[in-house]
Design an enzyme around this catalytic site. Structure first.
Site, PDB file in Angstrom:
ATOM      1  N   ASP A 227      43.700  43.228  27.518  1.00  0.00           N
ATOM      2  CA  ASP A 227      43.654  42.498  27.902  1.00  0.00           C
ATOM      3  C   ASP A 227      44.905  41.758  27.399  1.00  0.00           C
ATOM      4  O   ASP A 227      45.858  41.195  27.691  1.00  0.00           O
ATOM      5  CB  ASP A 227      42.784  41.650  27.751  1.00  0.00           C
TER       6      ASP A 227
ATOM      7  N   VAL B  79      36.409  33.941  37.957  1.00  0.00           N
ATOM      8  CA  VAL B  79      35.567  34.081  36.791  1.00  0.00           C
ATOM      9  C   VAL B  79      34.727  32.736  37.519  1.00  0.00           C
ATOM     10  O   VAL B  79      33.848  31.825  37.560  1.00  0.00           O
ATOM     11  CB  VAL B  79      35.401  34.005  35.745  1.00  0.00           C
TER      12      VAL B  79
ATOM     13  N   HIS C  47      24.422  56.601  58.590  1.00  0.00           N
ATOM     14  CA  HIS C  47      23.683  55.709  59.091  1.00  0.00           C
ATOM     15  C   HIS C  47      22.330  55.118  58.867  1.00  0.00           C
ATOM     16  O   HIS C  47      21.745  56.108  58.447  1.00  0.00           O
ATOM     17  CB  HIS C  47      23.895  55.962  60.747  1.00  0.00           C
TER      18      HIS C  47
ATOM     19  N   LYS D 117      27.118  39.180  35.538  1.00  0.00           N
ATOM     20  CA  LYS D 117      26.253  40.427  37.003  1.00  0.00           C
ATOM     21  C   LYS D 117      25.244  40.399  37.409  1.00  0.00           C
ATOM     22  O   LYS D 117      24.330  40.219  37.415  1.00  0.00           O
ATOM     23  CB  LYS D 117      27.124  41.908  36.268  1.00  0.00           C
TER      24      LYS D 117
ATOM     25  N   GLY E  69      39.724  25.586  37.875  1.00  0.00           N
ATOM     26  CA  GLY E  69      39.738  26.524  38.251  1.00  0.00           C
ATOM     27  C   GLY E  69      39.556  27.217  39.659  1.00  0.00           C
ATOM     28  O   GLY E  69      38.908  27.155  40.537  1.00  0.00           O
TER      29      GLY E  69
ATOM     30  N   LEU F  38      34.937  31.499  40.528  1.00  0.00           N
ATOM     31  CA  LEU F  38      34.426  31.508  41.939  1.00  0.00           C
ATOM     32  C   LEU F  38      32.762  32.180  41.656  1.00  0.00           C
ATOM     33  O   LEU F  38      32.051  31.962  42.469  1.00  0.00           O
ATOM     34  CB  LEU F  38      35.101  31.709  43.253  1.00  0.00           C
TER      35      LEU F  38
END
Length: 522
Positions: A359, A229, A497, A95, A225, A231
């Site tokens: 994971d 990750v 807005h 990030k 790939g 991209l």
């Protein structure tokens, strides 16, 4: 005797209360050196987001807890501290480098807003990398301090089971430590996959384990790939001015909405990232000048081609860290196809007091926040008289490509598969962020899609947002969708807005209508 001690250690289900001590000869054989043992209520194997969250929560509930964590260096020698993938080689540095690329775009926009910016604009990889790496190191230290404050014992050792309640951990020095506990949580996560069948892949390629710790710019880079990750990294590398190619053998962003994935790629391609579709790398060779010659094959035509690059970065998926845990010895079942640990809804493995989260567990999304929440809830079930289970429905996430893609709930493909095309209504819009107007930015791929049930009040099944700050936008709407929001309720929500997120509550055009979904005016 030592033989009797070793036999006792392998006895079923026994709990030990020995202090760590030097033992002449060792427990696992006289040649294995010194060993010792401690006793805990909870032992967590893995110091990533999920494991740390579980350990800290259990300690807060008054239990005696230990965490073991060890980072095996990557094939290129990269290693890091406590905190797991997200902190060290994932979300956090990714990030920050994504932000570096966005800032480059903002500098380009600045002159449209009256700022005089000296040209040419140059990016210094070394300076960025040093700042990112220093932040990551501060997080490593912060995790150590948090464990100490909560009286969680931390061991920097590589652990494997020797019986159902005991692990043996080996330190970098070779010293062995035995640890036993009533409950053991496996939270070892995963590591990037290398295509070991491709010549030169291991010797000359790097992965996401390495890219964020490079001291020098990776230069011209191909990224074989199609994972998120791949991209994301290709996006920020292009954004800071590097020549970047993505080599794809199949569809991009597998598991995500494919219309959104195509728009992500279109935006990246229009901003300089090159794509080689349907191509498979077959060989990497190092040239005398240090550059890498990559050979690839077109899957359709069979034609081979080559290119010269400075760095090859693999992003072809991840492998769970289960191979060295000796799970078969203690009866923990894994999926033989992907090596992930099989768990039930309570995160329990085939051994009742051994659990797996994050994971490394079969069927779980590979996301940091889900691992953290699963870890906390598991600790509360074990030690806090709670029965709350982790709910994996409507989990929001964001892909931090140059134009961010945030989503929550079902993709359009999943909604159709579950409910049938005739029962689905999709509302959508192409919009232009206000900040793009003065800067004369192209907004062709800024797009929002809300997937709903067709029957009133039209329950929202999924929201997909492609545009600036997609994560910030999606997080808020995720609460509404988690609470069962309908399209009718979203339409009664007043927008702020002028923002991009207000475009979500202005979605009026359905795909079924065939009308132009391009937003005009206010």
């Amino acid at each position: 005797t030592m033989a009797a001690m070793a036999a006792a250690l392998r006895g079923p289900g026994r709990r030990f209360r020995w202090r760590t001590q030097a033992l002449a000869g060792g427990v696992r054989g006289a040649a294995r050196g010194v060993a010792g043992q401690q006793d805990y209520d909870l032992l967590v194997i893995g110091g990533g987001s999920g494991g740390l969250a579980c350990a800290k929560e259990a300690a807060q509930l008054g239990r005696k807890v230990a965490v073991v964590d060890y980072v095996e260096p990557s094939p290129q020698g990269t290693k890091w501290g406590l905190g797991g993938t997200c902190v060290n080689v994932g979300c956090i540095p990714k990030k920050l480098m994504h932000q570096a690329a966005l800032l480059g775009g903002m500098i380009q926009d600045a002159h449209h807003y009256g700022w005089e910016v000296a040209q040419p604009i140059r990016h210094d990889w070394r300076k960025m990398a040093e700042a990112v790496q220093n932040h990551v190191k501060s997080l490593n230290w912060g995790h150590r301090v948090q464990l100490q404050d909560r009286k969680v014992k931390y061991f920097n050792i590589k652990a494997s089971f020797i019986n159902k309640h005991t692990v043996c951990g080996i330190a970098k020095s070779g010293k062995e430590t035995l640890l036993s506990a009533d409950h053991i949580v496996i939270a070892t996560g995963g590591r990037p996959r290398y295509p070991t069948h491709i010549e030169g892949a291991l010797e000359y390629g790097i992965t996401s384990d390495d890219i964020f710790w490079l001291k020098e710019s990776p230069g011209k880079t191909p990224r074989p790939g199609t994972q998120d990750v791949a991209l994301e990294c290709a996006g920020f590398l292009t954004g800071i001015g590097l020549d970047t190619t993505v080599m794809m053998r199949s569809i991009p962003l597998r598991g995500f909405d494919q219309q959104m994935s195509s728009l992500v790629m279109e935006h990246m391609e229009s901003h300089g990232t090159q794509f080689l579709r349907g191509c498979i790398p077959t060989c990497i060779k190092k040239l005398p000048d240090g550059q890498l010659q990559v050979t690839w094959e077109d899957r359709t035509s069979g034609k081979k081609d080559t290119g010269i690059f400075d760095t090859v970065l693999w992003a072809i998926g991840r492998i769970p860290e289960t191979r060295n845990l000796n799970l078969k010895e203690v009866g923990v079942n894994i999926n033989p196809e992907n090596q992930k640990i099989i768990v039930d809804a309570q995160d329990i493995t085939s051994v009742p007091h051994i659990y797996a989260i994050g994971d490394v567990a079969e069927g779980r999304p590979e996301l940091t926040p889900t691992a953290i929440m699963a870890g906390k809830l598991l600790a509360q079930r074990l030690f806090g008289q709670s029965s709350d289970l982790m709910d994996y429905n409507n989990v929001p996430t964001t892909v931090f490509t140059p134009l961010e893609y945030g989503c929550v709930g079902l993709s359009e493909e999943e909604a159709v598969a579950h409910h049938g095309q005739e029962h689905i209504e999709v509302y959508h819009a192409y919009y232009k962020p206000l900040e793009f107007t003065v800067a004369e930015r192209d907004a062709s791929q800024c797009y929002i899609k809300m997937v709903c049930l067709r029957e009133p009040p039209q329950l929202v099944l999924g929201l997909h947002f492609l545009g600036p700050n997609a994560g910030e936008v999606t997080q808020g709407f995720a609460l509404g969708i988690k609470c069962g929001a309908s399209y009718a309720q979203v339409m009664r929500t007043v927008g702020i807005h002028p923002t991009c997120s207000e475009e979500v509550v202005k979605l009026r055009i359905s795909k079924r209508s065939g009308l132009d979904p391009t937003v005009t005016g206010c």
